[in-house]
Design an enzyme around this catalytic site. Sequence first.
Site, PDB file in Angstrom:
ATOM      1  N   ASP A   1     -19.434  80.539 -18.938  1.00  0.00           N
ATOM      2  CA  ASP A   1     -18.481  80.477 -20.059  1.00  0.00           C
ATOM      3  C   ASP A   1     -17.032  80.685 -19.621  1.00  0.00           C
ATOM      4  OD1 ASP A   1     -20.785  80.344 -21.632  1.00  0.00           O
ATOM      5  OD2 ASP A   1     -20.839  82.529 -21.828  1.00  0.00           O
TER       6      ASP A   1
ATOM      7  N   HIS B   1     -20.956  73.485 -22.574  1.00  0.00           N
ATOM      8  CA  HIS B   1     -19.561  73.348 -22.163  1.00  0.00           C
ATOM      9  C   HIS B   1     -18.755  72.869 -23.357  1.00  0.00           C
ATOM     10  CE1 HIS B   1     -20.774  72.729 -17.697  1.00  0.00           C
ATOM     11  NE2 HIS B   1     -20.976  73.941 -18.135  1.00  0.00           N
TER      12      HIS B   1
HETATM   13  P1  GDP Z   1     -17.990  76.693 -19.951  1.00  0.00           P
HETATM   14  O1  GDP Z   1     -19.461  76.796 -20.193  1.00  0.00           O
HETATM   15  O2  GDP Z   1     -17.571  77.315 -18.659  1.00  0.00           O
HETATM   16  O3  GDP Z   1     -17.488  75.318 -20.132  1.00  0.00           O
HETATM   17  O4  GDP Z   1     -17.279  77.599 -21.044  1.00  0.00           O
HETATM   18  P2  GDP Z   1     -17.518  77.572 -22.634  1.00  0.00           P
HETATM   19  O5  GDP Z   1     -17.181  76.270 -23.151  1.00  0.00           O
HETATM   20  O6  GDP Z   1     -18.842  78.138 -22.961  1.00  0.00           O
HETATM   21  O7  GDP Z   1     -16.469  78.684 -23.082  1.00  0.00           O
HETATM   22  C1  GDP Z   1     -15.160  78.587 -22.850  1.00  0.00           C
HETATM   23  C2  GDP Z   1     -14.435  78.791 -24.176  1.00  0.00           C
HETATM   24  O8  GDP Z   1     -13.071  78.959 -23.912  1.00  0.00           O
HETATM   25  C3  GDP Z   1     -14.516  77.596 -25.101  1.00  0.00           C
HETATM   26  O9  GDP Z   1     -14.440  78.062 -26.420  1.00  0.00           O
HETATM   27  C4  GDP Z   1     -13.269  76.795 -24.734  1.00  0.00           C
HETATM   28  O10 GDP Z   1     -12.821  75.932 -25.774  1.00  0.00           O
HETATM   29  C5  GDP Z   1     -12.315  77.889 -24.498  1.00  0.00           C
HETATM   30  N1  GDP Z   1     -11.236  77.677 -23.533  1.00  0.00           N
HETATM   31  C6  GDP Z   1     -11.260  77.072 -22.322  1.00  0.00           C
HETATM   32  N2  GDP Z   1     -10.093  77.271 -21.688  1.00  0.00           N
HETATM   33  C7  GDP Z   1      -9.310  78.011 -22.528  1.00  0.00           C
HETATM   34  C8  GDP Z   1      -7.997  78.589 -22.433  1.00  0.00           C
HETATM   35  O11 GDP Z   1      -7.308  78.461 -21.434  1.00  0.00           O
HETATM   36  N3  GDP Z   1      -7.568  79.308 -23.497  1.00  0.00           N
HETATM   37  C9  GDP Z   1      -8.306  79.502 -24.613  1.00  0.00           C
HETATM   38  N4  GDP Z   1      -7.795  80.220 -25.610  1.00  0.00           N
HETATM   39  N5  GDP Z   1      -9.548  79.001 -24.735  1.00  0.00           N
HETATM   40  C10 GDP Z   1     -10.043  78.283 -23.702  1.00  0.00           C
END
Ligand code: GDP
Length: 427
Positions: free
Chosen positions: A13, A41
């Site tokens: 995440d 993701h």
């Molecule tokens: P992944 O599994 O690594 O792709 O991560 P997830 O999608 O499960 O969780 C990452 C969360 O952080 C999601 O809600 C994204 O939309 C959000 N996100 C990603 N990068 C950023 C950022 O730089 N700032 C903020 N506020 N949210 C982010």
Amino acid sequence: MTVTAIVGANWGDEGKGKMTDVLSAASSYVVRFQGGSNAGHTIINHYGKFALHMLPSGVFYPNVTNIIGPGTALDTGMLQKELQLLEDKGVPAPVLYVSERAQVVLSIHRLFDELEEERLGSRGFGSTKRGIAPFYADKYAKLGIQVSDLFDEARLRERVERLLEPKNIMLQHYYNREPIHPEVLMEQLKAEADFLAPYVKNTTEVLQKANLNGESILLEGQLGALRDPDHGIYPYSTSSSTLSGYAPVGAGLPASSISRVIAVVKAYSSCVGAGPFVSEIQGEEADELRGLGGDAGEFGATTGRPRRMGWFDVVATKYGCSIQNATEVCLTNLDVLGYLDEIPICTAYELEDGSTTQAFPVTSKLNGAKPVISTLPGWKSDITQIRKFDDLPKEAIAYVEFIEASIGVSIRTISVGPRREQVIERR
Ligand code: GDP
């Protein structure tokens, strides 16, 4: 030749989906090499907001060939649902290949996952119940079913019967359930074969050729380094390797082909499921960070469960970057910390015997570890519109530089919001 792996250096995440989406624009291939529908993701773009579980994150670009590689746990039902969702939201049909060597997650794997978590009750591992642990157990017990088996009826029947022999004994005598008739699985798998047929390919050959031609290939990891079964917080780990070292194996490329490893790191910590989490915070402090984190609060993209929250953990992240062999770091969610006067950071662990360490310990020692906390000044402002590193408030620059010096890997990219364009590239 440019083969890049994008992987998590924490517990998952970290924001890999967003960064893969950003990097896909300049890639020819985006490849899933491990795991299945057990992690999501999150991608936000002009088509809307998506939580992709099974599809590679390159599906929004017509220039990208998306590949589900041999090392994955293919959940056909989820793949079908996600392709439908894309169509419903007006995304053009992506170029997608599924490896003939990938293995399929069966309904019986999901059933066993549920029955086992139910049996374990409070001793459970917080499984997403997507059948992943039973799937990989069967794969390595040589009971699994490869995609290519779906297209050879006699072989498929033989494989299904062989798989069901031990499973039905378990179902009846361990879980007190009715046995499953081979024809029930055969029917399900025939329907899956019909759906998958147009996508199935020898993806290893496709990627080997692309690599020789010097095309850009992005290998997209799921979860993070600390969930790796060998190097993570076993048994609170996942069932396939989350490391860049496994990426070429699970994709079907030479080990030496990877030239760039981007470790995605979050500016604070979050974790879903059970297991030791040393820098964890509780109560109102955690609720506040959870509420402000990510794009709409920190809730699991697969399960919707509230994520456990903590401060940035130098010990875990430095270790995560080293086992990922990170050549660079992308630091995400920096914008989220803009509400704090002072930002706590976990810089070392105090172990049960009273000693202090900066080396990430084995799970048995991790359980009793306490965080050693330092604080840095906060910047108390909104940085989501900033696109140049030097334009960040000096406290935010100091925070990034502190993390960089602590983990010993250059932070080349900083993400300041969930959207594609909210990225700062550092030169
Ligand atoms: P992944 O599994 O690594 O792709 O991560 P997830 O999608 O499960 O969780 C990452 C969360 O952080 C999601 O809600 C994204 O939309 C959000 N996100 C990603 N990068 C950023 C950022 O730089 N700032 C903020 N506020 N949210 C982010």
